[in-house]
Design an enzyme around this catalytic site. Sequence first.
Site, PDB file in Angstrom:
ATOM      1  N   ASP A   1       0.821  -1.213   0.000  1.00 35.17           N
ATOM      2  CA  ASP A   1       0.000   0.000   0.000  1.00 35.17           C
ATOM      3  C   ASP A   1       0.863   1.274   0.000  1.00 35.17           C
ATOM      4  O   ASP A   1       2.057   1.228   0.270  1.00 35.17           O
ATOM      5  CB  ASP A   1      -0.896  -0.039   1.242  1.00 35.17           C
ATOM      6  CG  ASP A   1      -2.153   0.810   1.104  1.00 35.17           C
ATOM      7  OD1 ASP A   1      -2.297   1.510   0.082  1.00 35.17           O
ATOM      8  OD2 ASP A   1      -2.990   0.768   2.019  1.00 35.17           O
TER       9      ASP A   1
ATOM     10  N   ASP B   1     -11.096   3.923  -1.147  1.00 34.67           N
ATOM     11  CA  ASP B   1     -11.636   2.954  -0.189  1.00 34.67           C
ATOM     12  C   ASP B   1     -13.163   3.005  -0.149  1.00 34.67           C
ATOM     13  O   ASP B   1     -13.759   4.086  -0.146  1.00 34.67           O
ATOM     14  CB  ASP B   1     -11.166   3.272   1.235  1.00 34.67           C
ATOM     15  CG  ASP B   1      -9.687   2.983   1.441  1.00 34.67           C
ATOM     16  OD1 ASP B   1      -8.952   2.872   0.447  1.00 34.67           O
ATOM     17  OD2 ASP B   1      -9.288   2.892   2.611  1.00 34.67           O
TER      18      ASP B   1
END
Length: 513
Positions: free
Chosen positions: A303, A364
Amino acid sequence: MTEHTHISGDQHWTLPLDPASTRVLVNGFQSWSEAELHPLTATQARPTLVWMQEHGHDPAFLPGTADARPGVWRSHTLIALVRPDGSGHVGYSLDETRSYAHWEARAEAGSVTVHLHVEGPGTDIVFMDTPDVTATLETLSAELGRRMHARTPEALRVWCSWYSYYRDVTLHDMTENARLAHAQALPFDVFQLDDGFQADLGDWEIAAPDFGGHARDLPAALSGYGYRAGIWLAPFLAGPGSELFRQHPDWMLKGNDGQPLPIGNNWGGPYYGLDTTHPEVLGWLRDLARTVTGWGYTYLKLDFLFAGALPGHRHDPTRTRAEAYRMGLSALREGAGEDTFLLLCGAPLASSIGIADAMRTGPDVAPIWDDESRRVYLRDATGPAARNAVHTALSRWYQHTWYQPDPDVMIARTEQSMLTATERHTLAGMLDVIGGLRASSDPIETLNERGLALLRRSLQVSTPDRPVTLAQSLGDAVTHFTRGTFNLTNSPQDGVPAHGYREATLAPREARQ
Ligand code: 9PG
């Protein structure tokens, strides 16, 4: 196959298009950056806060303009201009291993200009007129995938700790959810531990005091239930208080003053990024990936990878940003081995092709539809929200030839979620249309019969769908697919509820042809 030209530096085209009836499809730089479909005369949002610009976009080529001028649209790797009949123009870069293609379309009086800047060495570019923009985008996407040796393994079904436990996750939460999922025979392939197990960014091998154990002990516990083990890392980041930062300040990306450059603000303070052209950093990255795979993890969620491609001063100044990024990524792949599944997140998209197995293709998901204050007032739609995730992942439908797309988790639970039944149905519809990875973070104990049924349905892997038109949309994204229509606006439209998804009424076989 397609006609292309080798282009370096700058190039521009003037097109005989009517700006008022032209729509533009853009693609943001990294996983969380917006991808969208808009009338060309609208205004592209540029986030007002610097950390949002660094965190969600390419600071070297931000969307829109500083003075919010209408009719200026910026895009990475590719751009499309669409006429009302679906014909139009497509610009596409056929190689992003060393160079970035920065596209800008401008509405002029009675025409449209497109400007291309190639950052890095000259590269193969297609710019063409087409009767069918959708088909041309798909053909060129497959071509880019082929040229960069795209990896497109089988889609996996993943349980991930983030979207319900966030940073408070414990070793017990992981094993308990695996136990319950196994008892319910839920068809997950991987149980993935997310952010929260580690002492600090960079100190991946030291456990956080509240984690209640050590990440290296999880894989054995999961294999007892038949699940593979996955783990989250932000391998290019270093926290200011970490051992990594204290011991190796010289490994960091630097600013003009020669000092480590703070590159963002997320864990209650600033963080730094590693210089992935530094040979010692590359060795450290290789060792890190080797260490966690040695613990038994066969799935890595890597990430905040944009940190490897930021502008700044590097150990090897001859490397382009794309090259520096790929050097870091290649070191991780080497350490992890060919058989480890790498899901990238917060990552430059096209320059990851050939190394990534899967890629997050949107912001997200969150248990709330919209984050209006951040999206509208701060002009940033890269933050966590179901709407943002659906909007961007749908507008990147063609990227399944670059890697397995990961449009993020389903939220099937009704506890600790503000999503309505309509919005949950939309999330499930988006996952079906995109056809990539499947994931969930729902605590299994919170799911009742209906929740379990919805989760099972959303874990069914599907093939990617295609848009039926780019000339219309319900919201500023690609919304009309052969399997159904999304309405991302806040009011009912054409019989589709606000935030809703209506499945096509054609027989599924017919619809999928
Ligand atoms: C862990 C998380 C999860 C998640 C990632 C990433 O814009 N933002 O404020 C923002 C915050 C967090 C974030 C993305 C954007 O989440 O996408 O799946 O792994 O890190 O910290």
